[in-house]
Design an enzyme around this catalytic site. Structure first.
Site, PDB file in Angstrom:
ATOM      1  CB  CYS A 266      -0.855   0.043   1.234  1.00  0.00           C
ATOM      2  SG  CYS A 266       0.167   0.386   2.650  1.00  0.00           S
TER       3      CYS A 266
ATOM      4  CG  ASP B  49      16.027  26.493 -33.859  1.00  0.00           C
ATOM      5  OD1 ASP B  49      16.448  27.643 -34.001  1.00  0.00           O
ATOM      6  OD2 ASP B  49      16.598  25.482 -34.305  1.00  0.00           O
TER       7      ASP B  49
HETATM    8  P1  ADP Z   1      18.535  28.969 -36.038  1.00  0.00           P
HETATM    9  O1  ADP Z   1      18.109  29.763 -34.850  1.00  0.00           O
HETATM   10  O2  ADP Z   1      17.626  29.205 -37.199  1.00  0.00           O
HETATM   11  O3  ADP Z   1      18.713  27.527 -35.744  1.00  0.00           O
HETATM   12  P2  ADP Z   1      21.262  29.669 -35.604  1.00  0.00           P
HETATM   13  O4  ADP Z   1      20.995  30.562 -34.465  1.00  0.00           O
HETATM   14  O5  ADP Z   1      21.844  28.344 -35.319  1.00  0.00           O
HETATM   15  O6  ADP Z   1      19.960  29.522 -36.505  1.00  0.00           O
HETATM   16  O7  ADP Z   1      22.224  30.402 -36.647  1.00  0.00           O
HETATM   17  C1  ADP Z   1      21.918  31.685 -37.167  1.00  0.00           C
HETATM   18  C2  ADP Z   1      22.755  31.972 -38.352  1.00  0.00           C
HETATM   19  O8  ADP Z   1      24.137  32.035 -37.988  1.00  0.00           O
HETATM   20  C3  ADP Z   1      22.697  30.917 -39.421  1.00  0.00           C
HETATM   21  O9  ADP Z   1      21.616  31.155 -40.283  1.00  0.00           O
HETATM   22  C4  ADP Z   1      24.036  31.094 -40.141  1.00  0.00           C
HETATM   23  O10 ADP Z   1      23.957  32.156 -41.046  1.00  0.00           O
HETATM   24  C5  ADP Z   1      24.947  31.519 -39.021  1.00  0.00           C
HETATM   25  N1  ADP Z   1      25.701  30.369 -38.472  1.00  0.00           N
HETATM   26  C6  ADP Z   1      25.550  29.789 -37.280  1.00  0.00           C
HETATM   27  N2  ADP Z   1      26.442  28.797 -37.103  1.00  0.00           N
HETATM   28  C7  ADP Z   1      27.170  28.752 -38.237  1.00  0.00           C
HETATM   29  C8  ADP Z   1      28.256  27.925 -38.681  1.00  0.00           C
HETATM   30  N3  ADP Z   1      28.743  26.930 -37.962  1.00  0.00           N
HETATM   31  N4  ADP Z   1      28.752  28.168 -39.908  1.00  0.00           N
HETATM   32  C9  ADP Z   1      28.251  29.145 -40.672  1.00  0.00           C
HETATM   33  N5  ADP Z   1      27.246  29.930 -40.311  1.00  0.00           N
HETATM   34  C10 ADP Z   1      26.705  29.765 -39.109  1.00  0.00           C
HETATM   35 MG    MG Z   2      19.011  25.680 -34.740  1.00  0.00          MG
END
Ligand code: ADP
Ligand code: MG
Length: 726
Positions: free
Chosen positions: A19, A428
């Protein structure tokens, strides 16, 4: 939601808890073990989850000392658990039928006038002894439970049953042996009542146990995908060994159609794997020399030589199973409330029974003693809080199991409770609303050398855009430049060094923030990734990603559930708006950094909203853990499993809607159960005490009280079982 830090959690299966009161006894015993920080016992699953630095053996000893049986969970096979469950069911049914048969026999004899008068002392003493034997055989576990509770100066449901039936027997024996002690009108025997109570309570337990073990086995089976035996390569010889004996570093032969027994990698051979168990996608993943394989996934079409890396409890499959088990064991806030109530419940009931007895004895109608006795006994029996103890854990267990079969891995049951109150879901964009496999549409201003730098940078990143860019570069037979000191800025891009120059690769905003000169405006709609070398802009890519299948439908159903979808993205507004339009989201926040994502979630919360965040689990980690419920898409990364409250194993957005629907159903199921269990106690205790007697002449017979009690547990169990089909 705050995550507990990762201490080791030991799961035990505990036997003999009859219980909700036993739960406290076992929990207290576990908490007394040095090093234990959290001990939580689940009555429905008959399991205990203990967190802290301690040994399983000391925990098992502590539980044994408290009068219960414990063993490490998951050590025995599903078959043996199944057999055990069947055994247990058979035993309870036997006990129940024994007691009910005894009770019926007595009652029938009484009706047909076959029983002699109490003057035939010898006959009645024999009946009394037979009754006692029957009570002990059928209800010995109640007596043991009550005794072990008494030894710890506590009380539980067993206490009530033992007080009720035990005193019934003693009273009856007094009637037989020393009738002169009692007034003539009070000379009744209650043997059959005692037997009926034990019989019905056992019957309820049998049904309850059956439902319980079916629910917990159903989930274990979901993860029981590793074979029992495997072909081990031992020198030139191949032999069959139990999987449990395989050690890391050993080589195994895995034939087509077999499940991988361990996590490891392919040493030789070619095949493909069905990893739908882990990823939910039933794509065939090609396996070549060096490919990783996971326990539980299926080797489809080739014979492979695999080297074991992680075995047994170290595999990812085991980690997922543990997660589900732990979640089923965890108590949502509402359960803690119920525990507190049950803690005071039994003593209060004993008090009420005492008062009932006194009242009837002092001011009741003739025969006072007999009435006093019947009413007090009914109160004791009817008040057993076993339905109460089952109400919450039963629904939670079925609910989390149901979620697991739908591909939703839930971290703990608090999540389940919170998810039912969500009113905003933040999504996202990249990798969540979109597939996360962007296509490179344009390459502008980047020659072979530029691409080789880009490749050197992006090879180190796990971002979806990085992966696509890498595959385009590799497709053009570019070799990666040897870049050094790479730093990734989540939501922005990457920075590194090459031949003394600083390299910046990322969004246009990111480049501007890093004071790169000559950053152009890019007209084309899409995600832009631009490269700068030594503070000067060089060129860029434009990528576009497909919207995830079913995203639009999910957004529509969220709206229908009264939940507002919000899109958050680090990407440019232009592309964000296009995606939002496609899926039907009206509230968008674009070009936000991970810190801003976090701040936005907190702002929603400050405004009184319950917020879920859905992300890919890597660069959204902060936002995921700040949200009331964090959803990670798929089991792509182990981070997802660690940091998210809910992992959408099948990587489908539909899971969000399913989760919210399911959590609402579970919570209303819990509420129904509590109403059934509580309402029943609150309504029937006064009736049992005889409050209605002066008005309607209504009294509850103790045997009926036993039946009603059994029915209330059964109601709760079956009501929770309904969740399985929702
Ligand atoms: P989301 O919020 O749409 O998932 P992120 O915040 O991860 O996008 O990334 C925003 C932007 O930053 C991407 O659209 C890209 O332009 C740039 N970015 C982020 N990480 C990378 C990376 N590793 N190489 C190239 N560009 C990047
Ligand atoms: Mg993302």
């Amino acid at each position: 939601m705050n995550k507990p830090d990762t201490r080791e959690t030991i799961l035990l299966s505990v036997n003999g808890m009859s219980c909700a009161g036993c739960v406290r006894t076992v929990e207290a015993a576990l908490k007394d073990v040095p090093g234990v920080q959290i001990a939580s016992v689940n009555f429905a699953g008959q399991t205990a989850a203990v967190t802290g630095e301690t040994l399983a053996s000391s925990l098992i000893r502590a539980v044994n000392d408290a009068g219960y049986d414990a063993r490490l969970l998951g050590q025995n096979s599903i078959e043996s658990q199944e057999n055990e469950a069947v055994d247990l069911l058979r035993r309870s049914l036997f006990r129940s039928s024994l007691a009910l048969a005894g009770g019926s026999l007595l009652m029938a004899d009484m009706w047909f006038g076959l029983l002699p008068s109490f003057n035939m002392t010898i006959v009645w003493v024999a009946i009394g002894i037979a009754t006692l034997a029957c009570m002990l055989i059928a209800g010995g576990h109640f007596f043991r439970g009550a005794l072990s509770a008494a030894r710890h100066l506590s009380t539980n449901m067993d206490t009530l049953i033992v007080l009720g039936t035990g005193s019934a027997w003693i009273y009856s024996m007094v009637v037989i042996l020393y009738p002169e002690l009692l007034p003539i009108g009070s000379r009744h025997q209650f043997f059959e009542a005692a037997l009926f109570v034990i019989g019905f309570v056992n019957l309820g337990k049998a049904l309850e146990m059956n439902a319980r073990s079916r629910a917990s086995l159903a989930i274990q089976k979901l993860f029981d995908l590793t074979p029992r035996f495997v072909t081990l390569i031992d020198g030139d010889e191949e032999r069959l060994v139990p999987v449990a004996d395989v050690e890391p570093g050993q080589q195994l032969r895995i034939r087509p159609g077999e499940n991988f027994p361990v996590d490891g990698f392919v040493v030789d051979g070619k095949s493909s794997a069905d990893e739908s168990l882990l990823t939910g996608e039933s794509l065939a993943i090609p396996l070549v020399k060096g490919s990783g394989v996971s326990a539980g996934t299926l080797n489809i079409d080739g014979s492979l030589l695999v080297e074991a890396a992680s075995v047994g409890e170290e595999t990812r499959l085991a980690a997922i199973r543990r997660l589900v088990n732990e979640a089923q064991n965890s108590k949502p806030p509402v359960a803690r409330l119920v525990d507190q109530i049950t803690a005071v419940f039994v003593p209060v009931i004993i008090l009420i029974a005492g008062l009932t007895f006194m009242t009837w004895w002092l001011v009741g109608p003739e025969p006072q003693l007999s009435f006093a006795f019947v009413t007090a006994m009914s109160v004791l029996i009817i008040a057993c809080p076993c339905a109460l103890g089952l109400a919450v854990p039963m629904s939670i267990m079925v609910g989390i199991g149901r979620a697991a079969t739908n591909g939703l891995l839930i971290r703990n049951s608090e999540v389940l409770q919170v998810a039912s109150t969500l009113d905003i879901v933040v999504l996202d964009k990249t990798g969540t609303l979109t597939m996360g496999e962007p296509e490179v549409n344009t390459i502008d201003g980047l020659n072979a050398q530029g691409l080789s730098i880009v490749l050197g940078l992006e090879q180190q990143s796990a971002h979806p855009v990085a992966k696509s860019i890498v595959s385009v570069c590799l497709g053009r037979h570019i070799t990666a430049a040897e870049v050094s000191s790479i730093t990734e800025y989540p939501g922005g891009g990457v920075v590194a060094e090459f031949l003394g120059d600083e390299l910046v690769l990322g969004s246009l905003n990111f480049l501007k923030q890093r004071r790169i000169s000559g950053v152009p405006e890019v007209e084309r709609i899409g995600t832009v990734v631009a490269l700068a070398v030594g503070s000067a802009y060089v060129g860029h890519f434009v990528l576009s990603d497909k919207v995830r299948e079913g995203a639009r439908e999910t957004i529509q159903s969220l709206l229908a559930l009264g939940v507002t979808p919000v899109m958050l993205t680090g990407d440019r507004s232009a592309i964000a708006e296009v995606v939002a339009e496609q899926v039907g989201i009206t509230e968008i926040h674009a070009e936000v950094s991970p810190e801003k994502k976090l701040a936005l979630i907190q702002a929603f919360q400050a405004a009184g909203h319950k917020v879920a965040m859905v992300g890919d689990g890597i660069n959204d980690a902060a936002a995921l853990s700040a949200a009331d419920v964090g959803f990670a898409m798929g089991l792509g990364s182990d981070v997802a499993l660690e940091s998210a409250d809910v992992t959408l194993r099948n990587g489908s957005l539909q899971g969000i809607e399913q989760m919210i629907r399911l959590s609402r159903k579970v919570l209303s199921n819990v509420r129904q159960n509590l109403v059934a269990a509580f309402g029943y106690n609150i309504l029937l205790i006064p009736v049992a005490a005889g409050v209605l007697y002066p008005f309607f002449g209504l009294l509850i017979n103790p045997a009926f009280a036993g039946l009603a009690m059994a029915l209330s547990s059964v109601t709760v169990v079956f009501n929770a079982g309904r969740l399985r089909f929702s």
